[in-house]
Scaffold this motif. Structure first.
Motif, PDB file in Angstrom:
ATOM      1  N   THR A  47       0.834  -1.202   0.000  1.00 46.36           N
ATOM      2  CA  THR A  47       0.000   0.000   0.000  1.00 46.36           C
ATOM      3  C   THR A  47       0.869   1.253   0.000  1.00 46.36           C
ATOM      4  OG1 THR A  47      -0.121  -0.110   2.413  1.00 46.36           O
ATOM      5  CG2 THR A  47      -1.921  -1.141   1.169  1.00 46.36           C
ATOM      6  N   GLY A  48       1.979   1.180  -0.705  1.00 47.73           N
ATOM      7  CA  GLY A  48       2.916   2.300  -0.777  1.00 47.73           C
ATOM      8  C   GLY A  48       4.365   1.873  -0.704  1.00 47.73           C
ATOM      9  N   LYS A  57       0.436   2.834  -3.332  1.00 43.47           N
ATOM     10  CA  LYS A  57      -0.764   3.383  -2.696  1.00 43.47           C
ATOM     11  C   LYS A  57      -1.768   3.809  -3.758  1.00 43.47           C
ATOM     12  CE  LYS A  57      -2.197   6.734   0.840  1.00 43.47           C
ATOM     13  NZ  LYS A  57      -1.737   7.804   1.769  1.00 43.47           N
TER      14      LYS A  57
END
Length: 329
Positions: free
Chosen positions: A112-113, A204
């Motif tokens: 997520t990033g 993300k």
């Protein structure tokens, strides 16, 4: 006759006593379950499970291998060196083309990033990449990620020059101008930033696209199902322990991999627990694993990486998922 009777009783009694005190039948010790990973934070709960004795407590010996190069890891797996392998969903889809009997048994993390495209400092926007060299591990999830980045600015891979580069090579390739941008992750991200690179795009912005799995060879699935089930429980214990004891967990990983503890971070990564794993296998989930798997398969068909669409239903086996002891009521 009395003497014969008593002698018979004596012999039978001795035989019974001997039988009661004879050693237990020799148990055949199973070989360790050999599993290979790359040095990515989402693949490291196995180290916690190993060092804290969670695998042992589940009755299984595990032999862990951490490697830097994805191609070498996957070649060794295909050659039968490992029983299991940790890899991204995209790379799993490619590997299944030459190893059709493998099955993924759990999702270990979602990026997520943590996955990023870094660029030289003079590259201000994605549009500035037009005509530039962009490094990615071509033919795998990395190429899909970079393609999604380009798409976000209405560019295609034809607008840039894609160069085959592994994540660990990105900092130096940027430094010597062999590429102007590239896909990487920690600890290589920190190295690139120290050398003056900047973050241009992260996972993300592509929710659900990059997830990591653990997959096992078909023979391990068939011959050692209880060992795989024990491995999954031990892994999930490792996740729970690390998240509850982050400084200690980071030190364990730092020592095992000989990397600075300050480069170990959960930032941009979601380690998936038992409940989150279940969601990936539910058809109403936005990150339904089969839907994302088909997305990768279709990309690789178009790119010519694979010749036919796999039956994704046969590539996943969530039956090995069960809550670790600490989560049981």
């Amino acid at each position: 006759m009395k003497r014969l009777f008593f002698n018979s009783i004596f012999i039978i009694t001795c035989w019974l006593l001997f039988a009661c005190h004879s050693p237990e039948p020799l148990k055949v010790k199973r070989p360790p379950l050999k599993v290979s990973f790359i040095s990515f934070v989402g693949h490291r709960p196995a180290i916690i499970a190993q060092e804290k004795g969670f695998f042992k407590a589940q009755g299984i010996d595990v032999e862990l291998s951490y490697v830097d190069y994805l191609q070498l890891q996957q070649a060794d797996f295909s050659a039968g060196k490992y029983d299991g392998i940790g890899l991204t969903l995209g790379d799993f889809m490619i590997l299944s083309a030459t190893n059709p009997d493998i099955q993924a048994v759990m999702v270990v993390d979602e990026s997520t990033g943590a996955d990023v495209v870094v660029a030289q400092s003079n590259i201000k926007t994605i549009l500035n990449l037009k005509g530039k060299k962009v490094g990615a591990n071509l033919g795998g999830f990395s190429e899909v990620f970079v393609t999604e980045m380009l798409k976000s600015s209405k560019l295609t891979s034809d607008d840039v020059r894609l160069v085959k580069v592994d994540g660990l090579e990105v900092p130096q390739r940027l430094q010597n101008n062999a590429i102007q941008a590239g896909h990487t992750w920690e600890p290589h991200l920190s190295e690139a930033l120290k050398l003056g690179a900047k973050i241009l795009f992260t996972s993300k912005q592509t929710p659900g696209l990059i997830v990591d799995l653990i997959a096992f060879r078909g023979e391990a699935i068939r011959d050692r199902p209880e060992d795989i089930r024990a491995f999954v429980r031990g892994w999930l214990q490792g996740v729970s322990y690390w998240e509850a004891n982050i400084p200690e967990g980071n030190e364990i990983v730092s020592k095992a991999l000989n990397i600075p503890s300050n480069t170990i971070s959960f930032e941009g990564i979601d380690l998936t627990d038992f409940a989150e794993n279940q969601k990936f296998f539910q058809s109403d989930s936005p990150n339904y694993i089969y839907k994302t798997a088909n997305k990768y398969a279709e990309f690789f068909i178009r790119a010519g990486n694979v010749t036919r669409l796999p039956n994704v239903k046969t590539l996943f086996n969530s039956s090995f998922l069960s809550p670790p002891p600490s989560l049981k009521p």
